[in-house]
Design a protein around this motif. Sequence first.
Motif, PDB file in Angstrom:
ATOM      1  N   ILE A   1     -22.933 -43.897  -8.834  1.00 49.88           N
ATOM      2  CA  ILE A   1     -21.955 -42.816  -8.690  1.00 49.88           C
ATOM      3  C   ILE A   1     -20.543 -43.327  -8.970  1.00 49.88           C
ATOM      4  O   ILE A   1     -20.258 -44.524  -8.884  1.00 49.88           O
ATOM      5  CB  ILE A   1     -22.031 -42.163  -7.291  1.00 49.88           C
ATOM      6  N   VAL A   2     -19.672 -42.377  -9.279  1.00 49.90           N
ATOM      7  CA  VAL A   2     -18.271 -42.665  -9.594  1.00 49.90           C
ATOM      8  C   VAL A   2     -17.398 -41.767  -8.724  1.00 49.90           C
ATOM      9  O   VAL A   2     -17.686 -40.575  -8.561  1.00 49.90           O
ATOM     10  CB  VAL A   2     -17.982 -42.405 -11.089  1.00 49.90           C
ATOM     11  N   GLY A   3     -16.339 -42.334  -8.181  1.00 45.30           N
ATOM     12  CA  GLY A   3     -15.473 -41.574  -7.294  1.00 45.30           C
ATOM     13  C   GLY A   3     -14.461 -40.718  -8.035  1.00 45.30           C
ATOM     14  O   GLY A   3     -14.022 -41.052  -9.143  1.00 45.30           O
ATOM     15  N   ILE A   4     -14.092 -39.598  -7.422  1.00 45.44           N
ATOM     16  CA  ILE A   4     -13.033 -38.747  -7.957  1.00 45.44           C
ATOM     17  C   ILE A   4     -12.075 -38.376  -6.827  1.00 45.44           C
ATOM     18  O   ILE A   4     -12.483 -38.134  -5.693  1.00 45.44           O
ATOM     19  CB  ILE A   4     -13.582 -37.466  -8.626  1.00 45.44           C
ATOM     20  N   GLU A   5     -10.799 -38.361  -7.163  1.00 41.33           N
ATOM     21  CA  GLU A   5      -9.740 -37.989  -6.223  1.00 41.33           C
ATOM     22  C   GLU A   5      -8.888 -36.916  -6.887  1.00 41.33           C
ATOM     23  O   GLU A   5      -8.518 -37.044  -8.063  1.00 41.33           O
ATOM     24  CB  GLU A   5      -8.884 -39.204  -5.877  1.00 41.33           C
ATOM     25  N   ILE A   6      -8.589 -35.854  -6.157  1.00 39.66           N
ATOM     26  CA  ILE A   6      -7.804 -34.759  -6.721  1.00 39.66           C
ATOM     27  C   ILE A   6      -6.639 -34.454  -5.798  1.00 39.66           C
ATOM     28  O   ILE A   6      -6.833 -33.994  -4.660  1.00 39.66           O
ATOM     29  CB  ILE A   6      -8.666 -33.493  -6.920  1.00 39.66           C
ATOM     30  N   GLU A   7      -5.442 -34.737  -6.257  1.00 43.79           N
ATOM     31  CA  GLU A   7      -4.235 -34.386  -5.512  1.00 43.79           C
ATOM     32  C   GLU A   7      -3.952 -32.905  -5.753  1.00 43.79           C
ATOM     33  O   GLU A   7      -3.714 -32.487  -6.888  1.00 43.79           O
ATOM     34  CB  GLU A   7      -3.044 -35.223  -5.962  1.00 43.79           C
ATOM     35  N   ILE A   8      -4.007 -32.109  -4.707  1.00 46.45           N
ATOM     36  CA  ILE A   8      -3.793 -30.667  -4.846  1.00 46.45           C
ATOM     37  C   ILE A   8      -2.312 -30.398  -5.116  1.00 46.45           C
ATOM     38  O   ILE A   8      -1.446 -30.819  -4.346  1.00 46.45           O
ATOM     39  CB  ILE A   8      -4.247 -29.914  -3.584  1.00 46.45           C
ATOM     40  N   THR A   9      -2.037 -29.701  -6.199  1.00 42.83           N
ATOM     41  CA  THR A   9      -0.654 -29.366  -6.562  1.00 42.83           C
ATOM     42  C   THR A   9      -0.341 -27.895  -6.322  1.00 42.83           C
ATOM     43  O   THR A   9       0.834 -27.502  -6.282  1.00 42.83           O
ATOM     44  CB  THR A   9      -0.400 -29.695  -8.044  1.00 42.83           C
ATOM     45  N   ARG A  10      -1.376 -27.090  -6.179  1.00 44.58           N
ATOM     46  CA  ARG A  10      -1.202 -25.656  -5.910  1.00 44.58           C
ATOM     47  C   ARG A  10      -2.489 -25.137  -5.294  1.00 44.58           C
ATOM     48  O   ARG A  10      -3.574 -25.548  -5.691  1.00 44.58           O
ATOM     49  CB  ARG A  10      -0.895 -24.914  -7.215  1.00 44.58           C
ATOM     50  N   ILE A  11      -2.352 -24.240  -4.315  1.00 44.99           N
ATOM     51  CA  ILE A  11      -3.545 -23.695  -3.675  1.00 44.99           C
ATOM     52  C   ILE A  11      -3.330 -22.207  -3.426  1.00 44.99           C
ATOM     53  O   ILE A  11      -2.264 -21.786  -2.982  1.00 44.99           O
ATOM     54  CB  ILE A  11      -3.879 -24.456  -2.370  1.00 44.99           C
ATOM     55  N   GLU A  12      -4.347 -21.418  -3.781  1.00 43.08           N
ATOM     56  CA  GLU A  12      -4.313 -19.967  -3.614  1.00 43.08           C
ATOM     57  C   GLU A  12      -5.500 -19.532  -2.770  1.00 43.08           C
ATOM     58  O   GLU A  12      -6.581 -20.109  -2.866  1.00 43.08           O
ATOM     59  CB  GLU A  12      -4.391 -19.255  -4.969  1.00 43.08           C
ATOM     60  N   GLY A  13      -5.293 -18.518  -1.974  1.00 39.53           N
ATOM     61  CA  GLY A  13      -6.386 -18.000  -1.173  1.00 39.53           C
ATOM     62  C   GLY A  13      -6.472 -16.494  -1.253  1.00 39.53           C
ATOM     63  O   GLY A  13      -5.456 -15.800  -1.409  1.00 39.53           O
ATOM     64  N   LYS A  14      -7.686 -15.989  -1.168  1.00 40.76           N
ATOM     65  CA  LYS A  14      -7.906 -14.543  -1.188  1.00 40.76           C
ATOM     66  C   LYS A  14      -8.978 -14.199  -0.160  1.00 40.76           C
ATOM     67  O   LYS A  14     -10.085 -14.741  -0.200  1.00 40.76           O
ATOM     68  CB  LYS A  14      -8.347 -14.083  -2.579  1.00 40.76           C
ATOM     69  N   SER A  15      -8.600 -13.319   0.776  1.00 44.03           N
ATOM     70  CA  SER A  15      -9.546 -12.802   1.759  1.00 44.03           C
ATOM     71  C   SER A  15      -9.642 -11.299   1.555  1.00 44.03           C
ATOM     72  O   SER A  15      -8.795 -10.543   2.050  1.00 44.03           O
ATOM     73  CB  SER A  15      -9.083 -13.131   3.185  1.00 44.03           C
ATOM     74  N   LYS A  16     -10.631 -10.880   0.797  1.00 47.17           N
ATOM     75  CA  LYS A  16     -10.829  -9.454   0.512  1.00 47.17           C
ATOM     76  C   LYS A  16     -11.760  -8.904   1.579  1.00 47.17           C
ATOM     77  O   LYS A  16     -12.974  -9.084   1.523  1.00 47.17           O
ATOM     78  CB  LYS A  16     -11.404  -9.248  -0.882  1.00 47.17           C
ATOM     79  N   LEU A  17     -11.162  -8.235   2.574  1.00 46.38           N
ATOM     80  CA  LEU A  17     -11.905  -7.815   3.755  1.00 46.38           C
ATOM     81  C   LEU A  17     -11.661  -6.345   4.079  1.00 46.38           C
ATOM     82  O   LEU A  17     -11.613  -5.946   5.243  1.00 46.38           O
ATOM     83  CB  LEU A  17     -11.512  -8.697   4.947  1.00 46.38           C
ATOM     84  N   SER A  18     -11.465  -5.543   3.035  1.00 43.58           N
ATOM     85  CA  SER A  18     -11.234  -4.090   3.185  1.00 43.58           C
ATOM     86  C   SER A  18      -9.923  -3.774   3.896  1.00 43.58           C
ATOM     87  O   SER A  18      -9.785  -2.720   4.519  1.00 43.58           O
ATOM     88  CB  SER A  18     -12.406  -3.427   3.937  1.00 43.58           C
ATOM     89  N   GLN A  19      -8.919  -4.679   3.775  1.00 48.94           N
ATOM     90  CA  GLN A  19      -7.629  -4.430   4.432  1.00 48.94           C
ATOM     91  C   GLN A  19      -6.925  -3.193   3.906  1.00 48.94           C
ATOM     92  O   GLN A  19      -6.024  -2.671   4.570  1.00 48.94           O
ATOM     93  CB  GLN A  19      -6.698  -5.642   4.262  1.00 48.94           C
ATOM     94  N   ASN A  20      -7.323  -2.712   2.729  1.00 49.66           N
ATOM     95  CA  ASN A  20      -6.711  -1.519   2.145  1.00 49.66           C
ATOM     96  C   ASN A  20      -7.385  -0.238   2.619  1.00 49.66           C
ATOM     97  O   ASN A  20      -7.060   0.853   2.143  1.00 49.66           O
ATOM     98  CB  ASN A  20      -6.751  -1.593   0.620  1.00 49.66           C
ATOM     99  N   LYS A  21      -8.309  -0.352   3.579  1.00 53.57           N
ATOM    100  CA  LYS A  21      -9.018   0.816   4.101  1.00 53.57           C
ATOM    101  C   LYS A  21      -8.497   1.179   5.489  1.00 53.57           C
ATOM    102  O   LYS A  21      -7.795   0.407   6.148  1.00 53.57           O
ATOM    103  CB  LYS A  21     -10.525   0.517   4.191  1.00 53.57           C
TER     104      LYS A  21
END
Length: 211
Positions: free
Chosen positions: A159-179
């Motif tokens: 196996i080979v390792g991978i590292e990812i420095e997060i530069t931007r993060i987006e989230g979406k919680s679609k839970l019928s909030q428009n109802k």
Amino acid sequence: MYIPAHFAETDLNTLHQLIMSHPFGVLITHGSQGLDANHLPFELHCDEGDFGTLHGHVARNNPVWQALNHGDEVLIIFTAGDAYISPQWYPSKQKSHQQVPSWNYMVAHAYGKITIHDDERYVRGVVARLTRTHEASQPVAWKMTDAPKDYIDSMLKLIVGIEIEITRIEGKSKLSQNKEHRDIAGAAHALNASGHRVIAQAMQVIPDKNT
């Protein structure tokens, strides 16, 4: 990702918790061989970098790590749950009939820059930490030292390792909030009854905008 304002999840701690609770992500890359997607478990270090850093590994035979250069941008998608929403579950539908089917879900998209770690020390550390985390719920936790040292050493070479420095993060919680709140409650009740408890519980805590 298209994110209407009422579905946006912007709290970094909430997004970090989603990733740590659902660490099996989809790594999307665009390397020398074009678009690729790999399904991998990740370890999140919240205190590394501005938005956190992800650590993981891929099989040495997987060409993805050779198709990328250090610093290439990648995207990792984490999903906390999803469920179909029937219009029959909305009390308002029984009166107006002005409802349609939908789908609710909770996701986090982490964009970042990747670093490839083709060294035994990094890989051993990632595997050890992932093992401790995911074996913690077992009655008797498996440890790397349970297996012969030469066997573990040979497996780590695959196996080979991978590292990812997060530069931007987006989230979406679609839970019928428009109802209407009664429609949110009706759908949550139906989801809970059908076994979709992750989405149901998330919908149940949405505040009533009329109170």
